[in-house]
Scaffold this active site. Structure first.
Site, mmCIF file in Angstrom:
data_model
loop_
_atom_site.group_PDB
_atom_site.id
_atom_site.type_symbol
_atom_site.label_atom_id
_atom_site.label_comp_id
_atom_site.label_asym_id
_atom_site.label_seq_id
_atom_site.Cartn_x
_atom_site.Cartn_y
_atom_site.Cartn_z
ATOM 1 N N HIS A 17 0.837 -1.202 0.000
ATOM 2 C CA HIS A 17 0.000 0.000 0.000
ATOM 3 C C HIS A 17 0.876 1.257 0.000
ATOM 4 C CE1 HIS A 17 -3.174 -2.559 2.239
ATOM 5 N NE2 HIS A 17 -3.675 -2.309 1.043
ATOM 6 N N LYS A 41 -17.685 -7.360 6.626
ATOM 7 C CA LYS A 41 -16.340 -7.895 6.761
ATOM 8 C C LYS A 41 -15.921 -7.907 8.227
ATOM 9 C CE LYS A 41 -12.810 -7.275 3.204
ATOM 10 N NZ LYS A 41 -11.891 -6.338 2.588
ATOM 11 N N ARG A 90 -1.859 -6.157 -8.180
ATOM 12 C CA ARG A 90 -0.791 -7.121 -7.904
ATOM 13 C C ARG A 90 -0.794 -8.272 -8.896
ATOM 14 N NH1 ARG A 90 -2.339 -9.495 -2.793
ATOM 15 N NH2 ARG A 90 -4.363 -8.840 -3.498
ATOM 16 N N SER A 128 -3.246 -7.584 2.748
ATOM 17 C CA SER A 128 -3.706 -7.445 4.134
ATOM 18 C C SER A 128 -4.251 -8.771 4.656
ATOM 19 C CB SER A 128 -4.782 -6.361 4.231
ATOM 20 O OG SER A 128 -4.220 -5.099 3.973
#
Length: 157
Positions: A17, A41, A90, A128
């Site tokens: 990040h 979440k 990514r 993460s």
């Protein structure tokens, strides 16, 4: 003034990040890091903890402001006057996912443009989610997160 929003959950913030944000700084006059709240979440850190952690990481960067928001990200971008949303890519699957969201956002609010910044190869495996898993099982995450984030992660897991 050219303003961008870098949205995410940042639960926790990673070196990937930080790399994306730092590489974006020369493109904008101001970048908001938007910590999105998602009630569906299960988070490791509270929104308040994430805001404090990110502020510690970017304490010396005057072009960065850290905020939290709820609701549609593209609506929040428009609300803060952002002309762009920054997204890190990514993998190919990240691209497919982000492309679909960017196209939907463009349909909703065409004046907010999404830009994709491809992660450096050394950061492409850092997420993460993986960092949370390492933390949950007592592993050392120092190589994956910025040093200023470490104090916020002590004792978690």
């Amino acid at each position: 003034m050219k303003i961008a929003l870098f949205p995410g959950s940042f639960d926790p913030i990673t070196k990937a990040h930080v790399d994306i944000l730092k590489r974006s700084l020369s493109l904008f006059d101001k970048i908001y890091i938007g910590v999105g709240t998602n009630s569906t979440k299960q988070s490791l850190l509270s929104v308040e903890q994430r805001l404090a952690m990110i502020k510690a990481v970017f304490i010396d960067e005057p072009k960065v402001e850290i905020v939290s928001y709820e609701g549609l990200t593209v609506n929040f971008a428009k609300e803060i006057g952002a002309s762009h949303m920054i997204r890190g890519i990514r993998t190919v699957s990240d691209f497919e996912y982000e492309k679909a969201i960017a196209q939907m956002n463009h349909s909703l609010i065409p004046e907010v443009e999404s830009i994709f910044i491809v992660s450096k190869p050394g950061y492409s495996s850092i997420s993460s989610t993986i960092v949370r898993d390492v933390l949950r099982y007592g592993g050392d995450v120092a190589q994956f997160v910025p040093s200023a984030a470490i104090p916020f992660l002590k004792g978690l897991g």
